[in-house]
Design an enzyme around this catalytic site. Structure first.
Site, PDB file in Angstrom:
ATOM      1  N   HIS A  37       0.795  -1.227   0.000  1.00 45.72           N
ATOM      2  CA  HIS A  37       0.000   0.000   0.000  1.00 45.72           C
ATOM      3  C   HIS A  37       0.827   1.277   0.000  1.00 45.72           C
ATOM      4  O   HIS A  37       0.283   2.368  -0.067  1.00 45.72           O
ATOM      5  CB  HIS A  37      -1.000   0.022   1.163  1.00 45.72           C
ATOM      6  CG  HIS A  37      -0.388   0.140   2.525  1.00 45.72           C
ATOM      7  ND1 HIS A  37      -0.071   1.344   3.093  1.00 45.72           N
ATOM      8  CD2 HIS A  37      -0.035  -0.790   3.433  1.00 45.72           C
ATOM      9  CE1 HIS A  37       0.447   1.142   4.300  1.00 45.72           C
ATOM     10  NE2 HIS A  37       0.483  -0.147   4.527  1.00 45.72           N
TER      11      HIS A  37
HETATM   12  N1  UDP Z   1      -3.470  -6.610   8.608  1.00 45.82           N
HETATM   13  C1  UDP Z   1      -4.729  -7.191   8.757  1.00 45.82           C
HETATM   14  N2  UDP Z   1      -5.467  -7.477   7.637  1.00 45.82           N
HETATM   15  C2  UDP Z   1      -5.014  -7.239   6.379  1.00 45.82           C
HETATM   16  C3  UDP Z   1      -3.726  -6.683   6.226  1.00 45.82           C
HETATM   17  C4  UDP Z   1      -2.982  -6.353   7.369  1.00 45.82           C
HETATM   18  O1  UDP Z   1      -5.164  -7.427   9.879  1.00 45.82           O
HETATM   19  O2  UDP Z   1      -5.747  -7.512   5.406  1.00 45.82           O
HETATM   20  C5  UDP Z   1      -2.700  -6.254   9.811  1.00 45.82           C
HETATM   21  C6  UDP Z   1      -1.294  -6.817   9.893  1.00 45.82           C
HETATM   22  O3  UDP Z   1      -1.284  -8.021  10.575  1.00 45.82           O
HETATM   23  C7  UDP Z   1      -0.524  -5.757  10.644  1.00 45.82           C
HETATM   24  C8  UDP Z   1      -1.249  -4.476  10.285  1.00 45.82           C
HETATM   25  O4  UDP Z   1      -2.517  -4.855   9.771  1.00 45.82           O
HETATM   26  O5  UDP Z   1      -0.644  -5.963  12.040  1.00 45.82           O
HETATM   27  C9  UDP Z   1      -0.461  -3.692   9.270  1.00 45.82           C
HETATM   28  O6  UDP Z   1      -1.192  -2.628   8.877  1.00 45.82           O
HETATM   29  P1  UDP Z   1      -0.835  -1.723   7.611  1.00 45.82           P
HETATM   30  O7  UDP Z   1      -0.173  -2.540   6.559  1.00 45.82           O
HETATM   31  O8  UDP Z   1      -2.094  -1.002   7.275  1.00 45.82           O
HETATM   32  O9  UDP Z   1       0.140  -0.628   8.219  1.00 45.82           O
HETATM   33  P2  UDP Z   1       1.696  -0.508   8.371  1.00 45.82           P
HETATM   34  O10 UDP Z   1       2.170  -1.701   9.135  1.00 45.82           O
HETATM   35  O11 UDP Z   1       2.261  -0.444   7.006  1.00 45.82           O
HETATM   36  O12 UDP Z   1       1.904   0.765   9.122  1.00 45.82           O
END
Ligand code: UDP
Length: 373
Positions: A216
């Protein structure tokens, strides 16, 4: 004895896993009144509500409902909406009391905006996941990290690199606390529940015989050629290893805007899903052969799970996942991704080990610091 009034702020998906164990640890104490403020940065059911249910987080005491928008608009809305709440101590057990402390987690706009509003009202700020640095200010999260740490007096750090970064920025030693990773507390607690879901069967996947993809970040999804090249590689690899791809709403818009859906449609072994709940997602990641991602949190989760993780970033603010853990940085280089995937498939990939203090007890250590024990 008067209870200590703590406000805790969450706004977006990656915040919820981090606040859950802290909320639980605070709620066990009778010397603390915890008020949960949800900014509403993420508001869709599958990016917000489902996490409150699955992670057993109490309903927010205050919902600001700020919604989407550019970074400036979102930040401004959060500042405007949270200031009166903090000023009045609204939602606290005794509403005549001001908050004694504000807790923010991670690196999203809600983290930074809430910290700024609190600091200006002279409410001390504790930042959970302080000190992480990618040294890449083109990432909005890096700006949020730097600004939040600059105005926090309790810097709760998840890995040793964070301690070094904060020291070299001149933060006083007594502000810095290495506590470990609260997101991994959530993972350890809920792994057995995740294993009970039907997520694998629902996606027609067999244990350790598929990969998980999440993307993303703007560097991967905002340019047509880059996104197309990544999807082409995934499509090719999927003929050897089925892939499950819960598509972030931002990425879904880009795929459609750039007309790239045909690449996915031509690859039947890519199972495209909407974003899935935490338990279903943990079920998918914990049994995967490999994870391909640009998520910050997922680099850490794959390290804790000992699952190979090919991270589609040029840099990482979480170096322990590369140095100690299971992650390899592949940038947005589709060829390098394909080469690394081949190594994983050949069984020639080291998944490393889990960093110290990612032991399921980080939130207890956070709370000890918050209450001054
Ligand atoms: N996650 C989830 N469902 C999904 C994709 C990700 O529960 O379909 C969880 C994943 O396990 C992690 C978090 O969301 O704990 C990551 O979120 P995101 O990728 O939005 O944010 P980032 O980590 O990049 O800040």
């Amino acid at each position: 004895m008067t209870a200590m009034n703590i406000a805790i702020v969450a706004g977006a998906r990656p915040n919820f896993m981090k606040i859950a164990p802290i909320m639980h640890a605070l709620q066990k104490r009778d010397d603390v009144a915890a008020t949960l403020i949800h900014t509403g940065q993420h508001y869709d059911r599958n990016l917000s509500d489902i996490f409150f249910e699955q992670l057993e987080i109490k309903r927010p005491d205050v919902s600001l409902g700020v919604g989407g928008g550019t970074h400036a608009v979102q930040t401004a809305r959060i500042l405007e909406a949270i200031e009166p709440v903090l000023a009045a101590g609204a939602g606290a057990k005794d509403s005549s009391q001001r908050f004694d402390r504000m807790v923010v987690v991670g690196d999203v706009n809600s983290t930074m905006a809430a910290a700024i509003a609190a600091a200006k009202l002279q409410i001390p700020v504790s930042h959970v996941e302080a000190g992480l640095r990618s040294f890449d200010r083109s990432m909005p999260e890096e700006v949020n990290r730097l600004l939040t740490d600059a105005i926090s007096d309790q810097l709760l750090v998840s890995e040793p690199s964070g301690v070094e970064n904060l020291r070299s920025e001149g933060h006083p030693e007594d502000h810095i606390h290495l506590v470990g990773n609260t997101m991994i507390d959530t993972l350890r607690r809920l792994l057995p529940n995740a294993k009970e879901t039907t997520a694998l069967a629902d996606a027609r996947l067999l244990e350790h015989r598929y990969g998980v993809v999440t993307l993303h970040r703007p560097s991967n999804v905002d340019t047509r050629d880059t996104l197309a090249a990544i999807l082409e590689v995934l499509a090719r690899v999927s003929s050897q290893l089925p892939l499950v791809f819960p598509v972030h709403p931002r990425t879904a818009s880009r795929i459609s805007e750039f007309g790239l859906q045909p690449i996915l449609d031509a690859a039947p072994e890519i199972r495209q899903l909407p974003p899935v709940g935490y338990l279903e997602f943990l079920a998918l990641t914990s049994s995967a052969k490999v994870i391909v991602t640009d998520s910050g949190g997922l680099q850490e989760e794959s390290t804790a799970l000992g699952v190979a993780c090919l991270t589609m970033r040029e840099n990482t603010e979480r170096p322990s996942t590369v140095v100690e853990g299971s992650s390899t940085l592949v940038g947005n280089d589709a060829e390098e991704l394909e080469r690394q995937l081949a190594l994983v498939l050949a069984g020639d990939y080291d998944v490393g080990r889990c960093p110290e203090l990612w032991d399921g007890k980080a939130a207890e250590r956070v709370v000890e610091v918050l209450v001054g024990e």
